[in-house]
Design a protein around this motif. Structure first.
Motif, PDB file in Angstrom:
ATOM      1  N   SER A 277      -9.692 -10.066 -17.642  1.00 47.57           N
ATOM      2  CA  SER A 277     -10.326 -10.231 -18.956  1.00 47.57           C
ATOM      3  C   SER A 277     -11.844 -10.196 -18.840  1.00 47.57           C
ATOM      4  N   GLN A 278     -12.363 -10.805 -17.786  1.00 47.81           N
ATOM      5  CA  GLN A 278     -13.812 -10.804 -17.590  1.00 47.81           C
ATOM      6  C   GLN A 278     -14.324  -9.410 -17.242  1.00 47.81           C
ATOM      7  N   LYS A 279     -13.650  -8.747 -16.318  1.00 45.69           N
ATOM      8  CA  LYS A 279     -14.102  -7.423 -15.892  1.00 45.69           C
ATOM      9  C   LYS A 279     -13.957  -6.374 -16.996  1.00 45.69           C
ATOM     10  N   LEU A 280     -12.974  -6.547 -17.870  1.00 50.79           N
ATOM     11  CA  LEU A 280     -12.703  -5.560 -18.925  1.00 50.79           C
ATOM     12  C   LEU A 280     -13.086  -6.092 -20.307  1.00 50.79           C
ATOM     13  N   ARG A 281     -14.050  -7.006 -20.374  1.00 51.07           N
ATOM     14  CA  ARG A 281     -14.376  -7.640 -21.651  1.00 51.07           C
ATOM     15  C   ARG A 281     -14.872  -6.640 -22.684  1.00 51.07           C
ATOM     16  N   ARG A 282     -15.458  -5.532 -22.250  1.00 50.60           N
ATOM     17  CA  ARG A 282     -15.892  -4.504 -23.205  1.00 50.60           C
ATOM     18  C   ARG A 282     -14.722  -3.837 -23.900  1.00 50.60           C
ATOM     19  N   TYR A 283     -13.525  -3.938 -23.291  1.00 50.65           N
ATOM     20  CA  TYR A 283     -12.348  -3.250 -23.828  1.00 50.65           C
ATOM     21  C   TYR A 283     -11.298  -4.250 -24.319  1.00 50.65           C
ATOM     22  N   ALA A 284     -11.740  -5.469 -24.646  1.00 47.74           N
ATOM     23  CA  ALA A 284     -10.810  -6.549 -24.990  1.00 47.74           C
ATOM     24  C   ALA A 284      -9.895  -6.175 -26.146  1.00 47.74           C
ATOM     25  N   ALA A 285     -10.383  -5.386 -27.103  1.00 44.65           N
ATOM     26  CA  ALA A 285      -9.568  -5.021 -28.262  1.00 44.65           C
ATOM     27  C   ALA A 285      -8.382  -4.143 -27.882  1.00 44.65           C
ATOM     28  N   SER A 286      -8.425  -3.524 -26.714  1.00 42.88           N
ATOM     29  CA  SER A 286      -7.343  -2.632 -26.272  1.00 42.88           C
ATOM     30  C   SER A 286      -6.390  -3.315 -25.301  1.00 42.88           C
ATOM     31  N   LEU A 287      -6.611  -4.609 -25.027  1.00 45.88           N
ATOM     32  CA  LEU A 287      -5.829  -5.318 -24.021  1.00 45.88           C
ATOM     33  C   LEU A 287      -4.993  -6.427 -24.645  1.00 45.88           C
ATOM     34  N   GLU A 288      -3.823  -6.686 -24.048  1.00 45.63           N
ATOM     35  CA  GLU A 288      -2.975  -7.805 -24.450  1.00 45.63           C
ATOM     36  C   GLU A 288      -2.307  -8.384 -23.205  1.00 45.63           C
ATOM     37  N   PHE A 289      -2.425  -9.704 -23.042  1.00 43.32           N
ATOM     38  CA  PHE A 289      -1.786 -10.398 -21.933  1.00 43.32           C
ATOM     39  C   PHE A 289      -0.679 -11.285 -22.485  1.00 43.32           C
ATOM     40  N   VAL A 290       0.549 -11.005 -22.085  1.00 43.91           N
ATOM     41  CA  VAL A 290       1.708 -11.727 -22.612  1.00 43.91           C
ATOM     42  C   VAL A 290       2.074 -12.908 -21.724  1.00 43.91           C
ATOM     43  N   GLY A 291       1.806 -12.804 -20.427  1.00 46.25           N
ATOM     44  CA  GLY A 291       2.232 -13.821 -19.482  1.00 46.25           C
ATOM     45  C   GLY A 291       3.668 -13.601 -19.047  1.00 46.25           C
ATOM     46  N   ALA A 292       4.230 -14.575 -18.371  1.00 47.69           N
ATOM     47  CA  ALA A 292       5.618 -14.470 -17.903  1.00 47.69           C
ATOM     48  C   ALA A 292       6.576 -14.599 -19.078  1.00 47.69           C
ATOM     49  N   VAL A 293       7.635 -13.803 -19.052  1.00 48.27           N
ATOM     50  CA  VAL A 293       8.652 -13.850 -20.101  1.00 48.27           C
ATOM     51  C   VAL A 293      10.031 -13.885 -19.451  1.00 48.27           C
ATOM     52  N   PRO A 294      11.047 -14.435 -20.122  1.00 46.96           N
ATOM     53  CA  PRO A 294      12.414 -14.399 -19.578  1.00 46.96           C
ATOM     54  C   PRO A 294      12.891 -12.963 -19.414  1.00 46.96           C
ATOM     55  N   LEU A 295      13.786 -12.757 -18.441  1.00 51.10           N
ATOM     56  CA  LEU A 295      14.278 -11.408 -18.162  1.00 51.10           C
ATOM     57  C   LEU A 295      14.934 -10.773 -19.377  1.00 51.10           C
ATOM     58  N   ASP A 296      15.604 -11.589 -20.201  1.00 54.06           N
ATOM     59  CA  ASP A 296      16.320 -11.002 -21.339  1.00 54.06           C
ATOM     60  C   ASP A 296      15.385 -10.541 -22.456  1.00 54.06           C
ATOM     61  N   ARG A 297      14.088 -10.797 -22.314  1.00 54.10           N
ATOM     62  CA  ARG A 297      13.133 -10.305 -23.318  1.00 54.10           C
ATOM     63  C   ARG A 297      12.446  -9.010 -22.886  1.00 54.10           C
ATOM     64  N   ILE A 298      12.677  -8.591 -21.646  1.00 60.02           N
ATOM     65  CA  ILE A 298      12.042  -7.357 -21.174  1.00 60.02           C
ATOM     66  C   ILE A 298      12.387  -6.156 -22.055  1.00 60.02           C
ATOM     67  N   PRO A 299      13.650  -5.962 -22.464  1.00 63.66           N
ATOM     68  CA  PRO A 299      13.947  -4.814 -23.338  1.00 63.66           C
ATOM     69  C   PRO A 299      13.117  -4.805 -24.621  1.00 63.66           C
ATOM     70  N   GLU A 300      12.829  -5.973 -25.164  1.00 66.54           N
ATOM     71  CA  GLU A 300      12.008  -6.063 -26.372  1.00 66.54           C
ATOM     72  C   GLU A 300      10.628  -5.457 -26.145  1.00 66.54           C
ATOM     73  N   TYR A 301      10.035  -5.759 -25.005  1.00 62.87           N
ATOM     74  CA  TYR A 301       8.696  -5.232 -24.721  1.00 62.87           C
ATOM     75  C   TYR A 301       8.750  -3.752 -24.350  1.00 62.87           C
ATOM     76  N   LEU A 302       9.818  -3.331 -23.693  1.00 61.00           N
ATOM     77  CA  LEU A 302       9.938  -1.911 -23.365  1.00 61.00           C
ATOM     78  C   LEU A 302      10.126  -1.071 -24.630  1.00 61.00           C
ATOM     79  N   ALA A 303      10.801  -1.617 -25.628  1.00 60.03           N
ATOM     80  CA  ALA A 303      10.983  -0.874 -26.879  1.00 60.03           C
ATOM     81  C   ALA A 303       9.667  -0.680 -27.615  1.00 60.03           C
ATOM     82  N   GLN A 304       8.663  -1.487 -27.290  1.00 58.00           N
ATOM     83  CA  GLN A 304       7.366  -1.413 -27.967  1.00 58.00           C
ATOM     84  C   GLN A 304       6.329  -0.648 -27.158  1.00 58.00           C
TER      85      GLN A 304
END
Length: 419
Positions: A270-297
């Motif tokens: 986030s610090q190194k890419l602060r100029r591009y913050a609007a193009s970045l999203e950090f979700v963090g760790a998610v349960p395995l059963d939610r991975i398909p949800e993120y892949l669909a997006q």
């Protein structure tokens, strides 16, 4: 066959990484194919036995990670005396089956190569800055040595994982890359080394994702750590956004240490890419059963690892029909069929990484074509039928070799009962 799988990692209690996912998939595959399968694993908060989809799972609460191999041995001993396993399998990393192998030399043993610890240490160190290199060299000179910036010298004779491998009658590697590398560095008998990919059972939620999505999103899934090539992706993102400003980058996974001591990797990026913050999203760790949800997006999945043995997240992305950009350092080159089912890039080179991402962002038809090929490859190459037969053959090879040294003993007949 009566098969024992020994692994500190096993979901959900110790679902730490790919080893946990592999052991569960392998256990269920083998049980479905009619074998008796028992898993010996760890848990941070419980002990005992349970049955899951035909697989018996025994868990202990070890004192720590290093003590698992010793503390699981009495639990295994009781079960082995009761049912007499035909073969046991354990991982390289952690040498989880070392105690069992030492106690039962007459039991055929298969070593599954994931990635030995010495390799993880080798590729996972943060790069030194110029000042850091200077301090490192000066410190060595004060001790009367000229230090090696490449890191510690590896001595396999002092590595318990190496000695555990010497007990095995079969070394099963998910890909040729890890098989050839470890066989060479550990000087293993090539006759004992076989390629047996992980099985993979894609969920309907992955297979139902349409190929023709249009999100302009690039997703990284995995631990935010140096070994996963996250620093190279960090350097590639500005190169992509300069030519394709509409691209969005999503990071799914926990943050590990960064090159800066007071920042975790998410904070560092986030610090190194602060100029591009609007193009970045950090979700963090998610349960395995939610991975398909993120892949669909997402449209494109990116895995620029410095080294990766056989990342199941790549197979998940392929099953979802995503365009995949992966490193050719390790098993992804085989997963992606040499580049026929996705784009392969060299590790540690941000510019080719950016060029590959731009290629798929700017050519959605090509991306969707690759996604379709990738999905079909998952369903054929890594099917339960294909991998099940190969894994059974690997176990049988271990049993056959072992019986040449320890011929099977005939069961003693029960004494006649006279009433």
């Amino acid at each position: 066959m009566k098969i024992a799988l020994i692994s500190y990692e096993y979901p959900p209690d110790t679902a730490i990484g790919g080893i946990a996912t592999y052991v569960r998939q392998a256990a269920h595959m083998l049980a479905q194919r009619g074998h008796t399968v028992e898993v010996f694993a760890a848990s941070p908060d419980r002990a005992g036995s349970e049955t899951d989809a035909g697989v018996t799972v025994h868990r202990i609460q070890p004192t720590d990670r290093q003590s698992f191999a010793t503390e699981i041995t009495p639990i295994f001993t009781a079960r082995h005396q009761a049912i007499q396993f035909d073969v046991a399998e354990g991982p390289d990393c952690g040498a989880d089956a070392a105690g069992i192998g030492a106690k039962f030399p007459e039991l055929p043993m298969v070593l599954k190569l994931h990635t030995p610890s010495y390799m993880l240490r080798r590729v996972g160190r943060p790069p030194l800055s110029l000042s850091g290199k200077a301090r490192f060299i000066l410190g060595g000179l004060r001790r009367g040595q000229w230090p090696q910036l490449t890191g510690e010298t590896y001595d396999r004779q002092r590595d318990p994982e190496y000695h555990n491998a010497l007990r095995a009658q079969e070394i099963a590697a998910p890909c040729n890359a890890i098989k050839d590398l470890v066989r060479t560095e550990w000087e293993l008998n090539p006759v004992l080394c076989a390629s047996v990919p992980y099985p993979y059972i894609p969920t309907p939620s992955l297979l139902d994702i349409p190929l023709d999505t249009s999100t302009q999103r690039v997703t990284f899934i995995g631990r935010l750590e140096i070994r996963k090539g996250i620093l190279d992706l960090m350097r590639a993102i500005p190169l992509v956004l300069q030519q394709y400003p509409a691209a969005k980058f999503r990071f799914v996974g926990p943050a590990w240490p960064s090159p800066q001591a007071n920042l975790n990797m998410q904070e560092y990026l986030s610090q190194k890419l602060r100029r591009y913050a609007a193009s970045l999203e950090f979700v963090g760790a998610v349960p395995l059963d939610r991975i398909p949800e993120y892949l669909a997006q997402t449209d494109i999945c990116v895995f620029p690892s410095i080294w990766e043995n056989f990342p199941l997240v790549c197979l998940e992305s392929m099953a979802a029909g995503r365009g995949v950009v992966g490193s050719h350092a390790g098993g992804m080159a085989e997963m992606l069929d040499g580049g026929n089912a996705g784009l392969l890039i060299p590790p540690k080179q941000p510019k080719p990484l950016a060029e590959a991402l731009l290629q798929l962002l700017q050519d959605p038809d090509r991306r969707q074509q690759l996604g379709g090929i990738a999905r079909e490859r998952v369903l054929t190459e890594y099917s339960l039928e294909n991998i099940g037969q190969r894994q059974e053959a690997s176990y049988q090879a271990a049993i056959t070799r072992h019986h040449k040294v320890y011929p099977p003993q005939p069961l003693a007949s029960s004494p006649l009962q006279i009433s």
